[in-house]
Structures are given as structure tokens and as C-alpha cells.
Design an enzyme around this catalytic site. Structure first.
Site, short mmCIF file in Angstrom:
data_model
loop_
_atom_site.label_atom_id
_atom_site.label_comp_id
_atom_site.label_asym_id
_atom_site.label_seq_id
_atom_site.Cartn_x
_atom_site.Cartn_y
_atom_site.Cartn_z
N GLU A 57 0.88 -1.17 0.00
CA GLU A 57 0.00 0.00 0.00
C GLU A 57 0.92 1.22 0.00
O GLU A 57 1.62 1.46 0.97
CB GLU A 57 -0.89 -0.01 1.25
CG GLU A 57 -1.74 1.24 1.39
CD GLU A 57 -2.46 1.32 2.75
OE1 GLU A 57 -2.79 0.27 3.34
OE2 GLU A 57 -2.67 2.45 3.22
N ARG B 293 0.68 10.08 1.24
CA ARG B 293 1.23 11.04 2.20
C ARG B 293 2.50 11.67 1.66
O ARG B 293 2.91 12.73 2.10
CB ARG B 293 1.56 10.32 3.51
CG ARG B 293 0.44 10.34 4.50
CD ARG B 293 0.77 9.46 5.66
NE ARG B 293 -0.08 8.30 5.63
CZ ARG B 293 -0.06 7.35 6.56
NH1 ARG B 293 0.78 7.42 7.57
NH2 ARG B 293 -0.89 6.34 6.48
N THR C 92 -3.92 6.27 1.95
CA THR C 92 -4.15 7.66 2.36
C THR C 92 -4.74 8.47 1.21
O THR C 92 -4.35 9.61 0.96
CB THR C 92 -2.87 8.32 2.92
OG1 THR C 92 -2.15 7.37 3.69
CG2 THR C 92 -3.21 9.50 3.81
N LYS D 53 -10.93 -1.34 6.13
CA LYS D 53 -9.71 -1.09 6.90
C LYS D 53 -10.18 -0.73 8.30
O LYS D 53 -11.16 0.02 8.45
CB LYS D 53 -8.95 0.06 6.26
CG LYS D 53 -7.81 0.62 7.11
CD LYS D 53 -6.95 1.55 6.28
CE LYS D 53 -6.01 2.37 7.14
NZ LYS D 53 -4.71 2.59 6.52
C1 3PG Z 1 -1.70 3.45 8.08
O1 3PG Z 1 -1.81 4.45 7.39
O2 3PG Z 1 -2.29 2.40 7.80
C2 3PG Z 1 -0.94 3.53 9.35
O3 3PG Z 1 -0.30 4.75 9.47
C3 3PG Z 1 0.03 2.43 9.54
O4 3PG Z 1 0.19 2.37 10.90
P1 3PG Z 1 1.57 1.96 11.57
O5 3PG Z 1 2.59 2.94 11.09
O6 3PG Z 1 1.31 2.05 13.05
O7 3PG Z 1 1.88 0.56 11.12
#
Ligand code: 3PG
Length: 214
Positions: free
Chosen positions: A42, A46, A70, A130
Site C-alpha cells: 500500500e 502522504r 491515504t 480497513k
Molecule cells: C496506516 O496508514 O495504515 C498507518 O499509518 C500504519 O500504521 P503503523 O505505522 O502504526 O503501522
């Protein structure tokens, strides 16, 4: 469940990637993930250049499943699709983005954590959500509690998943796959520690396998 979602679920873990330098890192990272048995990523919007990263990863590893994370706008869905993205992840539940992805025939996993989110997701015809941010929203206990009134959903928790709690999540039948950045941290990517990333992927796959078989 569609073919892409099924394949993601079979792999069981989804690296959540933020690439600051896609031209340098996207291809070796894709190879490192695939070498570790995690042929899925994924790539989050960002970071600028997410679409470039998606395109480069797909070109280098055509069999790898690469999605966009995102995602906040329909314009980003268009950009992701043009780059070859095969799934969309949004941090929250936005009906416009869900319907737009459905029209474009691309799986979308919107972030949901409340009964209200699940209600709306049900009306939108979604099957896989999700669950974000997982640990901060009540973790596996909340996921299981939500499964009682909403047994039709499988979820992909992300947020606070690590090698320590991955097995516990993966054991639950409500879990489609677990997402996280722990195997693709900024430190690992910026310092091009591809071998370590492959190793973390191998460990993750082994944990999921054991959890599901146990
Ligand atoms: C996401 O966008 O899915 C999360 O920021 C991932 O979370 P993590 O960095 O705690 O694994």
C-alpha cells in the site's frame, strides 16, 4: 470477495509504505518485499511521488499487487489508477470515494472503527474494511465486538501492528490481512536496508501462517 482482495488476504500482511525518494527506492523495495513473500504494497499518498512509486513497483514486479493508501480525493483515485494501482485505501469512510472506486471497478478499503461507519459501509455494499487506527481504537477486542452485529465484514487492521501482536490478530477469522509500516520504516527505507526488510517480511509471513494453522 474479488480476486485482488482474495490475493491480499492470502498473503495476510500489507506493508504501508511512504517513499520520499521513489526513483531511488521503489524498485529495490518492491523486490525486497517480493523476496520476503509479501508481494503486496500500500503506497501512501502522504508523500509526493506516490503515483510514480506505484508505477515503478508495478513495472519492476508485474505480479505484485500494488495499491494506493491515504487517498483523500477522486483526483488521487484517478492518479492511482493511471499509475496501475489495484486497490484504494482511505483513512476514513467517504461515500463519494467508495462509489467512485466502485464505478471504476477497483477494490476500496475505507477506514472504519465505529458502528456508524460499519452501517454506512454495509449500505455501500462493502465487504472488506480497513480498521484504522487499530490499536488506538480498541484493537482486536473492538474488532471482535463489532463482528457480532456485523458478521458480513472482514477487516484489515492497521495502526500499531508489529511482529509482537501480528499473530494475535491473524488468528482471528474476521481478519482479512494486517497492515503496517513496521517492516518498511523510514529508517529501513532511507538507509536502504533491503535485506532487513526481506527478513521482516519472511518473519511476518511465518507468523501469519502459524496463526492461521494453529
Ligand atoms: C496506516 O496508514 O495504515 C498507518 O499509518 C500504519 O500504521 P503503523 O505505522 O502504526 O503501522
Amino acid at each position: 470477495m474479488d480476486q485482488i482482495t482474495r490475493q491480499i488476504s492470502e498473503i495476510g500482511v500489507v506493508p504501508v509504505i511512504k517513499l520520499n525518494n521513489p526513483e531511488r527506492d521503489a524498485v529495490p523495495l518492491a523486490k525486497a518485499l517480493c523476496d520476503g513473500g509479501v508481494a503486496v504494497a500500500e503506497v501512501t499518498f502522504r508523500a509526493a511521488g506516490a503515483a510514480t512509486a506505484i508505477r515503478l513497483m508495478k513495472e519492476a514486479c508485474p505480479d505484485m499487487i500494488v495499491g494506493a493508501g491515504t487517498v483523500l480525493t477522486t483526483a488521487q483515485i484517478d492518479e492511482a489508477l493511471a499509475a496501475g494501482a489495484q486497490f484504494i485505501v482511505t483513512p476514513g469512510l467517504d461515500a463519494e470515494l467508495v462509489k467512485y472506486s466502485q464505478e471504476k471497478n477497483i477494490p476500496i478499503f475505507p477506514g472504519c472503527t465505529t458502528p456508524t461507519d460499519y452501517h454506512v459501509a454495509y449500505k455501500l455494499g462493502l465487504e472488506v474494511l480497513k480498521f484504522f487506527p487499530a490499536e488506538q481504537s480498541g484493537g482486536l477486542a473492538k474488532i471482535k465486538a463489532m463482528n457480532a452485529p456485523f458478521p458480513m465484514f472482514k477487516v484489515m487492521p492497521t495502526g500499531g501492528i508489529s511482529l509482537k501482536n501480528l499473530g494475535e490478530y491473524a488468528k482471528a477469522s474476521v481478519i482479512a490481512a494486517c497492515g503496517g509500516s513496521y517492516m518498511v520504516t523510514a529508517d529501513l527505507i532511507d538507509n536502504q536496508k533491503w535485506g532487513e526488510i526481506t527478513d521482516l517480511c519472511k518473519q511476518s509471513v511465518a507468523i501469519v501462517k502459524e496463526a492461521r494453522n494453529g
